[in-house]
Write a protein that holds these residues in place. Structure first.
Motif, short mmCIF file in Angstrom:
data_model
loop_
_atom_site.label_atom_id
_atom_site.label_comp_id
_atom_site.label_asym_id
_atom_site.label_seq_id
_atom_site.Cartn_x
_atom_site.Cartn_y
_atom_site.Cartn_z
N PRO A 1 0.87 -1.13 -0.13
CA PRO A 1 0.12 0.03 0.15
C PRO A 1 0.86 1.27 -0.06
O PRO A 1 0.43 2.15 -0.65
CB PRO A 1 -0.84 -0.13 1.17
CG PRO A 1 -0.79 -1.60 1.41
CD PRO A 1 0.53 -2.20 1.05
N ASP A 2 2.01 1.23 0.33
CA ASP A 2 3.08 2.57 0.55
C ASP A 2 3.94 2.53 -0.55
O ASP A 2 4.65 3.23 -0.83
CB ASP A 2 4.02 2.41 1.84
CG ASP A 2 4.45 0.92 1.76
OD1 ASP A 2 4.59 0.07 1.00
OD2 ASP A 2 5.59 0.73 2.73
N GLY A 3 3.55 1.62 -1.62
CA GLY A 3 4.36 1.76 -2.91
C GLY A 3 5.73 0.85 -3.04
O GLY A 3 6.40 0.89 -3.96
N LEU A 4 6.01 0.62 -1.67
CA LEU A 4 7.42 0.08 -1.65
C LEU A 4 6.84 -1.46 -2.12
O LEU A 4 6.37 -2.10 -1.39
CB LEU A 4 7.80 0.10 -0.11
CG LEU A 4 8.28 1.45 0.05
CD1 LEU A 4 8.56 1.76 1.44
CD2 LEU A 4 9.67 1.88 -0.61
N TYR A 5 8.25 -2.13 -2.57
CA TYR A 5 8.14 -3.70 -2.70
C TYR A 5 9.06 -4.41 -1.54
O TYR A 5 9.99 -3.87 -0.90
CB TYR A 5 8.98 -3.72 -4.22
CG TYR A 5 8.31 -3.28 -5.32
CD1 TYR A 5 7.67 -3.94 -6.06
CD2 TYR A 5 8.57 -2.02 -5.73
CE1 TYR A 5 6.72 -3.55 -7.02
CE2 TYR A 5 7.82 -1.52 -6.89
CZ TYR A 5 6.91 -2.43 -7.48
OH TYR A 5 6.37 -1.73 -8.53
N PRO A 6 8.48 -5.58 -1.34
CA PRO A 6 9.13 -6.38 -0.16
C PRO A 6 10.39 -6.74 -0.76
O PRO A 6 11.14 -6.94 -2.10
CB PRO A 6 8.21 -7.70 -0.60
CG PRO A 6 7.51 -7.64 -1.77
CD PRO A 6 7.47 -6.31 -2.13
N VAL A 7 11.39 -6.49 0.49
CA VAL A 7 12.87 -6.98 0.13
C VAL A 7 13.39 -7.86 0.83
O VAL A 7 12.69 -8.12 1.92
CB VAL A 7 13.64 -5.29 0.30
CG1 VAL A 7 15.10 -5.57 0.38
CG2 VAL A 7 13.12 -4.31 -0.45
N ALA A 8 14.38 -8.68 0.53
CA ALA A 8 14.66 -9.90 1.29
C ALA A 8 15.25 -9.53 2.67
O ALA A 8 16.03 -8.55 2.70
CB ALA A 8 15.83 -10.62 0.37
N ILE A 9 15.24 -10.45 3.55
CA ILE A 9 15.53 -10.00 4.75
C ILE A 9 16.42 -11.25 5.16
O ILE A 9 15.90 -12.50 5.42
CB ILE A 9 14.37 -9.95 5.99
CG1 ILE A 9 13.78 -8.84 5.57
CG2 ILE A 9 15.16 -9.98 7.15
CD1 ILE A 9 12.28 -8.70 6.37
N PRO A 10 17.70 -11.22 5.34
CA PRO A 10 18.54 -12.13 5.71
C PRO A 10 18.25 -12.82 7.08
O PRO A 10 17.88 -12.11 8.25
CB PRO A 10 19.93 -11.53 6.03
CG PRO A 10 20.08 -10.36 5.07
CD PRO A 10 18.54 -9.86 5.04
N GLY A 11 18.20 -14.20 7.19
CA GLY A 11 17.81 -15.05 8.17
C GLY A 11 16.32 -15.13 8.19
O GLY A 11 16.01 -16.05 8.88
N LYS A 12 15.43 -14.59 7.21
CA LYS A 12 14.00 -14.92 7.24
C LYS A 12 13.93 -15.35 5.99
O LYS A 12 12.73 -16.33 5.30
CB LYS A 12 13.31 -13.69 7.52
CG LYS A 12 13.37 -13.28 9.03
CD LYS A 12 12.47 -12.10 9.50
CE LYS A 12 12.45 -11.90 11.06
NZ LYS A 12 11.41 -10.92 11.46
N THR A 13 14.32 -14.84 4.73
CA THR A 13 13.80 -15.13 3.21
C THR A 13 14.54 -16.32 2.97
O THR A 13 15.68 -16.78 3.19
CB THR A 13 14.58 -13.74 2.51
OG1 THR A 13 13.96 -12.57 2.76
CG2 THR A 13 14.32 -14.42 0.94
N GLN A 14 13.57 -17.25 2.44
CA GLN A 14 13.78 -18.63 1.74
C GLN A 14 14.21 -18.46 0.46
O GLN A 14 13.62 -17.75 -0.43
CB GLN A 14 12.77 -19.37 1.83
CG GLN A 14 12.14 -19.70 3.47
CD GLN A 14 13.24 -20.48 4.04
OE1 GLN A 14 13.86 -21.18 3.73
NE2 GLN A 14 13.53 -19.84 5.38
N VAL A 15 15.29 -19.07 -0.11
CA VAL A 15 15.72 -18.76 -1.39
C VAL A 15 15.82 -20.19 -2.11
O VAL A 15 16.08 -20.30 -3.45
CB VAL A 15 17.22 -18.08 -1.33
CG1 VAL A 15 17.11 -16.74 -1.04
CG2 VAL A 15 18.26 -18.69 -0.81
N ILE A 16 15.95 -21.19 -1.38
CA ILE A 16 15.99 -22.64 -2.11
C ILE A 16 14.63 -23.37 -2.03
O ILE A 16 13.72 -23.40 -1.26
CB ILE A 16 17.00 -23.48 -0.99
CG1 ILE A 16 18.20 -22.88 -1.19
CG2 ILE A 16 17.05 -24.91 -1.85
CD1 ILE A 16 19.05 -22.70 -2.45
#
Length: 447
Positions: free
Chosen positions: A432-447
């Motif tokens: 809603p604020d126009g910002l895109y979600p950004v990866a957060i080390p320790g939380k973001t899954q990449v595999i």
């Protein structure tokens, strides 16, 4: 008797029809009855236009006969540039390429499926693939399916499924003996070729460490315009969205990472690193990080340090350095390309006088091979594996985890939209604020 172009054309047509398999020739001129090598340009942005101009600046008889892009205005801008400007060839001489552009309206293709229409043209011998890299796997597949020789820009994918597709198609290109050059132009740059040849010959002993850098300023950015759909906005501002760009660690830093792999004659078995968004945090910068730092860990235990960032007003360096058991190289910057022993003795110093522009050399060598009917270039596999190394680095910094090669390559996370249409939704959308979600080390899954 030496095979001339016309005979090669005839042989290629028989091969394409499955009538014969000549082990000494590959696919060549599909329908060029006048010995002209005919080219389709897929992706008409700045790099695509530059690549087309370089193809036309070779000493071969080359002609651009078709153009394709998702956007009509970008195609028309490219056409205008190619038919209005004079470019300089590798010798610095002006080349009038206007007369080598024959693209009437019915060979200008626009839209998401434009690439298929251009590649399908029977008289096209070579395709230049220069769209945003997220499209590269499907465009490469289509080009090989249609038996075209290929110049494709780096990186060659933005996620692991795309890499696996490129590796699969690369094998098919080899079987068909289609020349494939990837725009990792350091492989066509004299000082890199000469220095790394000597490194591989043992001049520095075993390579046991190194640093690779692309630290510099931020590139272009496109602000959102009124009435743009989300798909059009992301396509126009593609550098800042991973399904299209792969993050600058892949789009740009892949050059330096590729040099590390080239020197080590292999690919990292694991990577760990850290990164984030410190300076470039606004809505227009999408979802990518602005800095990454990595440890590239190779099978023999060698660790190569990798850094890339895009900050204004900071120290810049785009270069590589390596240390061996017998000596070191501190730079590949022209005359600074010096291999030294540990007593300061010069093992090799490159003289860059007369070195040609590597962006031109890669086209000179590709089109010379095609003109001679030679199968000489199979860059796709290395292009895919060096791109995978960069993607693996992104996985490491986004997740904060140690990422291993096999698990990264086998990842099923597909960044590409389920549907390509101007009213379709990409997978990453703004809040809603126009910002895109950004990866957060320790939380973001990449595999």
């Amino acid at each position: 008797m030496e095979q001339n172009r016309r005979n090669f054309l005839k042989a290629s047509g028989l091969i394409a029809g499955g009538a014969i398999l000549n082990p000494f020739t590959g696919y060549g001129f599909n329908s060029s009855v006048d010995e002209t090598i005919k080219v389709a340009l897929i992706g008409c942005g700045g790099r695509g236009t530059g690549a087309a101009a370089q193809a036309l600046s070779t000493s071969q008889n080359v002609q651009i006969v078709a153009m394709a892009d998702a956007f009509k205005d970008r195609l028309e801008d490219s056409y205008k540039n190619l038919t209005a400007k004079k470019y300089k060839n590798a010798a610095g001489q002006p080349v009038d390429i206007k007369t080598k552009v024959d693209v009437p309206e019915d060979r200008k293709f626009v839209g998401f499926d434009a690439f298929k229409k251009a590649i399908a043209l029977k008289d096209v011998d070579v395709v230049i693939l220069a769209t945003p890299p997220g499209f590269r796997p499907s465009h490469f597949e289509e080009a090989v399916k249609n038996n075209k020789h290929i110049f494709m820009e780096k990186p060659v994918a933005t996620d692991a499924p795309g890499i696996r597709k490129v590796l699969e198609v690369a094998e098919e290109a080899k079987k068909k003996k289609l020349n494939v050059v990837v725009g990792l132009q350091r492989h066509y740059q004299a000082n890199y070729r000469e220095a790394i040849k000597r490194i591989h010959d043992g001049a520095l002993g075993d390579i046991v460490g190194g640093q690779v850098y692309w630290v510099g300023s931020s590139p272009w950015m496109k602000e959102r315009q009124p009435n743009q759909t989300e798909m059009e906005y992301q396509m126009r501002n593609w550098y800042y969205f991973n399904w299209l760009c792969g993050d600058h660690i892949s789009e740009q830093h892949v050059h330096n990472i590729d040099v590390a792999n080239w020197v080590k004659k292999g690919y990292p078995v694991s990577i760990q690193g850290t990164g984030g968004r410190q300076v470039r945090t606004g809505k227009a910068y999408g979802e990518i990080f602005d800095h990454h730092t990595l440890d590239l860990i190779y099978a023999d235990g060698t660790v190569i340090s990798s850094q890339c960032r895009q900050f204004e007003g900071t120290w810049n360096r785009v270069d590589e350095a390596f240390v061996g058991t017998k000596g070191r190289i501190d730079s590949f910057d022209g005359k600074k390309t010096i291999l030294k022993d540990y007593k300061g003795g010069v093992i090799y110093q490159h003289d860059d006088k007369g070195d040609k522009n590597p962006y031109q050399v890669e086209h000179d060598e590709l089109f010379a091979a095609i003109a001679k009917g030679e199968y000489k270039f199979a860059d796709a596999e290395n292009g895919a594996k060096s791109t995978m190394t960069a993607i693996m680095g992104r996985m490491a910094t986004y997740s904060g985890k140690m990422i291993k090669w096999e698990e990264a390559l086998n990842s099923d996370i597909n960044l590409f939209p389920d549907k390509l249409a101007w009213d379709a939704s990409p997978k990453v959308l703004p809040g809603p604020d126009g910002l895109y979600p950004v990866a957060i080390p320790g939380k973001t899954q990449v595999i």
